[in-house]
Write an enzyme that holds these catalytic residues in place. Structure first.
Site, PDB file in Angstrom:
ATOM      1  N   LYS A 166       0.919  -1.045   0.023  1.00  0.00           N
ATOM      2  CA  LYS A 166      -0.026   0.141  -0.251  1.00  0.00           C
ATOM      3  C   LYS A 166       0.846   1.031   0.362  1.00  0.00           C
ATOM      4  O   LYS A 166       1.701   1.333   1.054  1.00  0.00           O
ATOM      5  CB  LYS A 166      -1.192  -0.012   0.684  1.00  0.00           C
ATOM      6  N   ASP A 196      -0.691  -0.309  -4.068  1.00  0.00           N
ATOM      7  CA  ASP A 196      -2.095  -0.151  -3.626  1.00  0.00           C
ATOM      8  C   ASP A 196      -2.623   1.819  -3.990  1.00  0.00           C
ATOM      9  O   ASP A 196      -1.943   1.627  -2.608  1.00  0.00           O
ATOM     10  CB  ASP A 196      -2.831  -0.939  -2.889  1.00  0.00           C
ATOM     11  N   GLU A 222      -3.312  -0.582  -8.450  1.00  0.00           N
ATOM     12  CA  GLU A 222      -4.823  -0.490  -7.876  1.00  0.00           C
ATOM     13  C   GLU A 222      -4.774   1.027  -8.195  1.00  0.00           C
ATOM     14  O   GLU A 222      -4.157   1.452  -6.441  1.00  0.00           O
ATOM     15  CB  GLU A 222      -5.001  -1.345  -6.976  1.00  0.00           C
ATOM     16  N   ASP A 247     -10.132  -0.484  -8.609  1.00  0.00           N
ATOM     17  CA  ASP A 247     -10.730  -1.471  -7.563  1.00  0.00           C
ATOM     18  C   ASP A 247     -12.193  -0.272  -6.790  1.00  0.00           C
ATOM     19  O   ASP A 247     -12.887  -0.554  -7.189  1.00  0.00           O
ATOM     20  CB  ASP A 247      -9.784  -1.645  -6.733  1.00  0.00           C
ATOM     21  N   LYS A 271     -14.300  -7.303  -4.712  1.00  0.00           N
ATOM     22  CA  LYS A 271     -14.504  -7.333  -3.499  1.00  0.00           C
ATOM     23  C   LYS A 271     -16.170  -7.699  -3.911  1.00  0.00           C
ATOM     24  O   LYS A 271     -16.577  -7.099  -3.083  1.00  0.00           O
ATOM     25  CB  LYS A 271     -14.301  -5.978  -2.906  1.00  0.00           C
TER      26      LYS A 271
END
Length: 358
Positions: A166, A196, A222, A247, A271
């Site tokens: 991240k 991400d 992402e 995402d 997700k």
């Protein structure tokens, strides 16, 4: 044969083992709602699901969520449910509003588990039978440079060959230094790197940052910029030296094909808790594959009940590249389960019993 099912729920506040940093802030706890489904005449056979809206991101992140859940479960206890998987999913799609995606997914999981005997079997798969392990990425949470470096070394020592980091919260140069550290030890053929940004880059400097990141031969990034800016995201996807995966961009989108045709991303991230469950996820995948867009699935910080359902869904869809399913060890008070991680893969060890709530 259709039947009535009684529904109830339990709430638990999961506690992170560390401050989980994202570009949207630091997470210390997460509320989840475990949905139990049973037939009154056989109360010992219970199907479990999980409704776990993600703060500041889910469509159903709302202050009255628990009251809405209570009302929905009361209404669903009056429904005559079909016996087979597809009719059940179609029923739920028509009964649960699109704006309550986590509740729909939790009910899907609970009912399918119940119909399969309350054995935590949501979708038949080699994964559930313990015959197949699913490759996953090792997740590196945001924090100061030393904390992130510690996580990187742990994941490498644990045998992960796909690392997801991240980014977007600390100094960008420090993030580049961390990627350089990994690449100094492992080539792209040895370790796959993903990052991400959770929408942290500005539209003005995003492309420059993508070129800096591309130097480290990353697999993908992402959501580099905030969701909702289709025109800017389309321009980025066309010009990027680094594959982009959407995402947050997918959340709340009803016309899926229009988004994919407009932006033309290289990948999408799925997700189920945020998208509305099994049928919604399958539809995104079918549309993406028709356009030769890659995909993989990730959890959205669910407990092991939700993670189990997502892993079975990923396996049923023949996921082939590393998925984002390594979140089971994030919490100090998660449920013990047969879900185990080793050598960069998640597998289901049926010799280990579920430690389920009562």
């Amino acid at each position: 044969m259709s039947s009535k099912i009684t529904f109830a729920y339990l709430k638990r506040t999961l506690v992170f083992k560390f401050d989980a940093g994202t570009s949207r802030g630091v997470l210390k706890t997460k509320d989840v709602f475990w949905i139990k489904a049973f037939i009154t005449s056989h109360p010992d056979v219970i199907g479990w699901g999980e409704a776990a809206p993600l703060v500041k991101l889910s469509l159903d992140d709302r202050p009255d969520f628990e009251q809405v859940l209570q009302k929905i479960l009361s209404e669903m206890s009056q429904v005559n449910w079909e016996a087979d998987e597809m009719p059940i999913l179609k029923q739920l799609e028509s009964l649960i509003p699109y704006v309550l995606p986590s509740i729909r997914f939790g009910l899907e999981t609970a009912i399918l588990d119940l119909k399969n005997g309350g054995r935590k079997k949501v979708l038949g798969s080699g994964f559930y039978q313990g015959k197949k392990a699913i490759p996953i990425n090792g997740l590196i949470w945001m924090g100061d440079k030393d904390f992130m470096l510690k996580q990187i070394n742990e994941k490498l020592a644990q045998g992960f060959d796909c690392i997801k980091m991240k980014i977007g919260a600390i100094d960008f140069q420090q993030e580049l230094d961390l990627l350089a550290y990994i690449r100094s030890r492992f080539s792209k053929d040895q370790i796959t790197l993903r990052v991400d940004a959770n929408g942290a880059f500005s539209e003005k400097d995003a492309l420059d940052k993508l070129y800096e990141l591309a130097k480290f031969e990353l697999h993908s990034i992402e959501q580099p910029i905030a969701a909702g800016n289709w025109k800017s995201m389309k321009q980025l996807c066309a010009a990027t030296p680094l594959a982009i995966a959407l995402d947050e961009e997918l959340i709340g989108v009803k016309n899926k094909g229009a988004l994919l045709d407009e932006i033309q991303p290289q990948h999408i991230i799925l997700k189920p808790t945020l998208l509305g469950g099994i049928l919604e996820t399958r539809e995104w995948i079918a549309l993406a594959e028709a356009r030769k867009i890659g995909w993989w699935m990730t959890s959205a910080l669910e407990s092991n009940i939700g993670l189990n359902a997502i892993a079975q869904l990923a396996d049923s869809l023949e996921a082939s590249i590393p998925q984002g399913l390594g979140t089971g060890k994030l919490y100090s008070n998660n449920l013990e389960s047969p879900l185990k991680i080793g050598s960069g893969k998640i597998h289901y060890d049926s010799s280990i019993a579920w430690d389920l709530p009562t």
